[in-house]
Design a protein around this motif. Structure first.
Motif, PDB file in Angstrom:
ATOM      1  N   MET B   1      17.929  11.747 -13.902  1.00  0.00           N
ATOM      2  CA  MET B   1      17.888  10.850 -13.095  1.00  0.00           C
ATOM      3  C   MET B   1      17.927   9.284 -13.866  1.00  0.00           C
ATOM      4  O   MET B   1      16.740   9.299 -14.551  1.00  0.00           O
ATOM      5  CB  MET B   1      16.728  10.966 -12.153  1.00  0.00           C
ATOM      6  N   SER B   2      18.702   8.613 -13.450  1.00  0.00           N
ATOM      7  CA  SER B   2      18.583   7.037 -14.307  1.00  0.00           C
ATOM      8  C   SER B   2      17.483   6.284 -14.030  1.00  0.00           C
ATOM      9  O   SER B   2      16.809   6.600 -12.727  1.00  0.00           O
ATOM     10  CB  SER B   2      19.950   6.429 -13.931  1.00  0.00           C
ATOM     11  N   SER B   3      17.075   5.524 -14.744  1.00  0.00           N
ATOM     12  CA  SER B   3      15.967   4.424 -14.633  1.00  0.00           C
ATOM     13  C   SER B   3      16.453   3.711 -13.636  1.00  0.00           C
ATOM     14  O   SER B   3      15.504   2.953 -12.970  1.00  0.00           O
ATOM     15  CB  SER B   3      15.716   3.710 -15.883  1.00  0.00           C
ATOM     16  N   VAL B   4      17.571   3.366 -13.289  1.00  0.00           N
ATOM     17  CA  VAL B   4      17.777   2.282 -12.239  1.00  0.00           C
ATOM     18  C   VAL B   4      17.545   2.908 -10.688  1.00  0.00           C
ATOM     19  O   VAL B   4      16.797   2.311 -10.105  1.00  0.00           O
ATOM     20  CB  VAL B   4      19.630   2.347 -11.937  1.00  0.00           C
ATOM     21  N   SER B   5      17.684   4.123 -10.610  1.00  0.00           N
ATOM     22  CA  SER B   5      17.108   4.526  -9.152  1.00  0.00           C
ATOM     23  C   SER B   5      15.670   4.386  -9.296  1.00  0.00           C
ATOM     24  O   SER B   5      15.011   4.273  -8.164  1.00  0.00           O
ATOM     25  CB  SER B   5      17.702   6.103  -8.811  1.00  0.00           C
ATOM     26  N   PHE B   6      14.720   4.861 -10.287  1.00  0.00           N
ATOM     27  CA  PHE B   6      13.342   4.801 -10.278  1.00  0.00           C
ATOM     28  C   PHE B   6      12.860   3.151 -10.079  1.00  0.00           C
ATOM     29  O   PHE B   6      12.030   3.106  -9.381  1.00  0.00           O
ATOM     30  CB  PHE B   6      12.881   5.259 -11.835  1.00  0.00           C
ATOM     31  N   GLU B   7      13.663   2.518 -10.585  1.00  0.00           N
ATOM     32  CA  GLU B   7      13.216   1.124 -10.568  1.00  0.00           C
ATOM     33  C   GLU B   7      13.389   0.642  -9.200  1.00  0.00           C
ATOM     34  O   GLU B   7      12.749  -0.091  -8.556  1.00  0.00           O
ATOM     35  CB  GLU B   7      13.943  -0.111 -11.438  1.00  0.00           C
ATOM     36  N   THR B   8      14.534   0.974  -8.585  1.00  0.00           N
ATOM     37  CA  THR B   8      14.670   0.740  -7.081  1.00  0.00           C
ATOM     38  C   THR B   8      13.691   1.146  -6.053  1.00  0.00           C
ATOM     39  O   THR B   8      13.297   0.609  -5.456  1.00  0.00           O
ATOM     40  CB  THR B   8      16.159   1.376  -6.641  1.00  0.00           C
ATOM     41  N   GLU B   9      13.423   2.440  -6.483  1.00  0.00           N
ATOM     42  CA  GLU B   9      12.291   3.050  -5.767  1.00  0.00           C
ATOM     43  C   GLU B   9      10.929   2.409  -5.998  1.00  0.00           C
ATOM     44  O   GLU B   9      10.296   2.166  -5.143  1.00  0.00           O
ATOM     45  CB  GLU B   9      12.059   4.611  -6.245  1.00  0.00           C
ATOM     46  N   LEU B  10      10.710   2.141  -7.245  1.00  0.00           N
ATOM     47  CA  LEU B  10       9.480   1.349  -7.183  1.00  0.00           C
ATOM     48  C   LEU B  10       9.272  -0.068  -6.844  1.00  0.00           C
ATOM     49  O   LEU B  10       8.296  -0.527  -6.131  1.00  0.00           O
ATOM     50  CB  LEU B  10       9.200   1.124  -8.996  1.00  0.00           C
ATOM     51  N   ALA B  11      10.440  -0.708  -6.920  1.00  0.00           N
ATOM     52  CA  ALA B  11      10.422  -2.088  -6.433  1.00  0.00           C
ATOM     53  C   ALA B  11      10.230  -2.005  -4.819  1.00  0.00           C
ATOM     54  O   ALA B  11       9.675  -2.858  -4.261  1.00  0.00           O
ATOM     55  CB  ALA B  11      11.664  -2.618  -6.437  1.00  0.00           C
ATOM     56  N   ALA B  12      10.458  -0.955  -4.381  1.00  0.00           N
ATOM     57  CA  ALA B  12      10.423  -0.842  -2.644  1.00  0.00           C
ATOM     58  C   ALA B  12       8.861  -0.632  -2.391  1.00  0.00           C
ATOM     59  O   ALA B  12       8.340  -1.123  -1.498  1.00  0.00           O
ATOM     60  CB  ALA B  12      11.277   0.120  -2.062  1.00  0.00           C
ATOM     61  N   VAL B  13       8.221   0.107  -3.253  1.00  0.00           N
ATOM     62  CA  VAL B  13       6.760   0.643  -3.016  1.00  0.00           C
ATOM     63  C   VAL B  13       5.918  -0.471  -3.650  1.00  0.00           C
ATOM     64  O   VAL B  13       4.639  -0.404  -3.336  1.00  0.00           O
ATOM     65  CB  VAL B  13       6.879   1.980  -3.369  1.00  0.00           C
ATOM     66  N   TRP B  14       6.416  -1.225  -4.545  1.00  0.00           N
ATOM     67  CA  TRP B  14       5.546  -2.078  -5.336  1.00  0.00           C
ATOM     68  C   TRP B  14       4.571  -2.842  -4.801  1.00  0.00           C
ATOM     69  O   TRP B  14       3.302  -3.070  -5.166  1.00  0.00           O
ATOM     70  CB  TRP B  14       6.383  -2.840  -6.670  1.00  0.00           C
ATOM     71  N   PRO B  15       4.950  -3.608  -3.474  1.00  0.00           N
ATOM     72  CA  PRO B  15       3.976  -4.502  -3.061  1.00  0.00           C
ATOM     73  C   PRO B  15       2.765  -3.611  -2.564  1.00  0.00           C
ATOM     74  O   PRO B  15       1.664  -4.067  -2.441  1.00  0.00           O
ATOM     75  CB  PRO B  15       4.789  -5.312  -1.802  1.00  0.00           C
ATOM     76  N   ARG B  16       2.875  -2.301  -1.894  1.00  0.00           N
ATOM     77  CA  ARG B  16       1.837  -1.753  -1.202  1.00  0.00           C
ATOM     78  C   ARG B  16       1.053  -0.910  -2.380  1.00  0.00           C
ATOM     79  O   ARG B  16      -0.189  -0.863  -2.340  1.00  0.00           O
ATOM     80  CB  ARG B  16       2.656  -0.406  -0.501  1.00  0.00           C
TER      81      ARG B  16
END
Lengths: 233, 165
Positions: B1-16
Motif C-alpha cells: 500500500m502506498s504512503s499516499v493512502s496512509f497519509e490520506t487516512e492519517l489526515a482524516a483522523v489526525w485532529p481526533r
C-alpha cells in the motif's frame, strides 16, 4: 452490570430497547436519578467542549516521504546502457524496467484501466486514457475529468514533451514515434488534484525533471494547438 | 500500500488523534509528541493494517500502546502525578466551573488525576464518542471492564469538576 453501570450505559445509549425502557422508567420515577442524569450529561458535554480547541488548531499531520521519485527516460536509460555494457544482460535491464512499471502502476491508482501508465516492450508508455489526454488535451482548455496537461515543449532531441497531472500523480511524457513515453512519474501528495491547472513548479521533482528536459521556451497556447494539429511531430 | 493512502487516512483522523493524545498526556507538548510518535509507529506498521477494518480504531489502539509504553519506560513523569501547576484549581476551587465552560488546561488536569485505566476509557467514550464494544476491542478488555472503569472515571470527574457543573 451494577445499577451504576447500567445507568451510565442507558445515558450513553448502550442498552437494548427493553433494558433502556426499564431504566428510563426508574429515572423518571426518581428526582435524584433524573438530576444525576442531567449533571452527568452536562459534565460530559463540557469535558468534550474543553478539548474542542485541540481539534481546530495545532500541528498538521506528519508527512512521510517514503515514496521515492521514479525517474527513467534519458538518464535512467543511460545508466541501464552503462550497466549493460558492463555485462548485465539486456533482459535484466528490461525486467527491471518492467518491474518498475508495475510498481508505478500500483502506486498511482491500481492497475488496469485506472493506471495512467502501461508497459510496452519493456518501456513505460501512457495508458489509453492518458494517451488520449496527451494527444488531444490543451492546457488552455482544461477538461473536467481525467488527466490535466501542464507544459508542452521540445527536448534536446526535438521531441515534444508534455507534463501532466493525473489524480495525485504528476509526470512528464515525450513523444516517440506513435507513443508517449513516460519520462518521469511522481506519486504526488494530497491536495495537488484540486488545483485548477498544474504549474510546472508544483512538485519540485517534476519541475526539476522539466528543467533538465526542456530546450527553449514552453509552447504558448497557439503553439500548443498548432503542434496538436500536426500530430505532435 | 502506498504512503499516499496512509497519509490520506492519517489526515482524516489526525485532529481526533491529537485530541485523544491531549486527553491522555499531562501537557500539550507531551500530547503532540504522543500523536507524532503514534503516527510514526502506524506508518511503520501500515503493512499490518487490514483493509476493510476501521483505520481510526487501529490508529487509536496504536496511540494508546505508545502512551502506555512511554509511561512504562519512565521517560515521562508517571501520568497520575499531575504537576502541581496543573493540579491547582482542580477539585479545590470552592466554586468550580459552575456555569462557565471548562478550559482545556482544567480538563487536562482533571483527566490526569484519573487512574490511567479510567482515563483511557473516559477519553475514548466521553470525548471521542466510541461505543463500548469498539472501546473493548481497542483496549482488548472485556466490555464489563470497560463499563465499570467508565462508571468510576465519570464519578471521579464529576467530583473534581464540581457537582453543580
Amino acid at each position: 452490570m451494577t445499577d451504576d453501570e447500567e445507568f451510565f450505559a442507558w445515558l450513553d445509549g448502550e442498552l437494548d430497547a427493553a433494558r433502556a425502557t426499564i431504566v428510563e422508567a426508574r429515572v423518571a420515577a426518581s428526582p435524584e436519578l433524573a438530576a444525576r442524569a442531567v449533571e452527568h450529561r452536562r459534565m460530559a458535554a463540557k469535558l468534550k467542549d474543553a478539548f474542542a480547541p485541540v481539534m481546530e488548531a495545532g500541528a498538521p499531520p506528519p508527512q512521510f516521504h517514503s515514496a521515492k521519485p521514479i525517474e527513467f527516460g534519458a538518464r535512467a536509460a543511460g545508466r541501464e546502457a552503462r550497466r549493460a555494457s558492463f555485462g548485465v544482460p539486456q533482459w535484466a535491464a528490461m525486467a527491471a524496467t518492467l518491474a518498475l512499471g508495475l510498481l508505478v502502476g500500483n502506486l498511482v491508482g491500481g492497475s488496469g484501466e485506472t493506471s495512467p501508465v502501461a508497459v510496452d516492450s519493456g518501456r513505460l508508455i501512457a495508458s489509453a486514457s492518458l494517451e488520449k489526454t496527451l494527444d488531444n488535451g490543451l492546457a488552455s482548455v482544461p477538461t473536467g475529468s481525467g488527466a490535466r496537461i501542464g507544459l508542452t515543449f521540445r527536448n534536446a532531441q526535438g521531441d515534444i514533451c508534455r507534463s501532466f497531472q493525473d489524480g495525485p500523480a504528476g509526470g512528464l511524457a515525450c513523444r516517440k514515434g506513435q507513443q508517449w513515453r513516460i519520462e518521469g512519474l511522481f506519486p504526488g501528495s494530497q491536495g495537488q488534484t484540486s488545483d485548477y491547472r498544474m504549474a510546472a513548479g508544483q512538485d519540485p521533482r517534476l519541475a526539476e525533471l522539466i528543467s533538465q528536459t526542456i530546450e527553449g521556451d514552453p509552447f504558448d497556447s497557439a503553439q500548443e494547438r498548432a503542434a496538436r494539429d500536426k500530430g505532435w511531430r | 500500500m502506498s504512503s499516499v493512502s496512509f497519509e490520506t487516512e492519517l489526515a482524516a483522523v489526525w485532529p481526533r488523534l491529537r485530541r485523544f493524545a491531549h486527553a491522555l498526556a499531562r501537557n500539550p507538548a507531551d500530547a503532540d509528541d504522543l500523536a507524532q510518535m503514534a503516527a510514526e509507529k502506524a506508518f511503520k506498521s501500515y503493512g499490518q493494517f487490514q483493509p476493510g477494518t476501521k483505520f481510526d480504531s487501529w490508529m487509536f489502539r496504536i496511540c494508546r500502546t505508545v502512551w502506555i509504553d512511554t509511561i512504562r519506560s519512565g521517560t515521562r513523569r508517571a501520568a497520575h502525578e499531575a504537576p502541581a501547576e496543573l493540579g491547582e484549581g482542580v477539585g479545590f476551587d470552592p466554586r468550580p466551573a459552575t456555569e462557565a465552560a471548562i478550559d482545556l488546561k482544567t480538563a487536562m488536569a482533571a483527566m490526569q488525576r484519573l487512574p490511567e485505566e479510567q482515563r483511557e476509557v473516559v477519553a475514548l467514550i466521553l470525548i471521542e464518542g466510541f461505543g463500548y464494544r469498539e472501546v473493548a476491542e481497542i483496549l482488548e478488555q472485556p466490555i464489563g471492564t470497560v463499563s465499570s472503569r467508565l462508571a468510576r472515571g465519570r464519578q471521579a470527574l464529576l467530583a473534581m469538576l464540581g457537582e453543580e457543573i
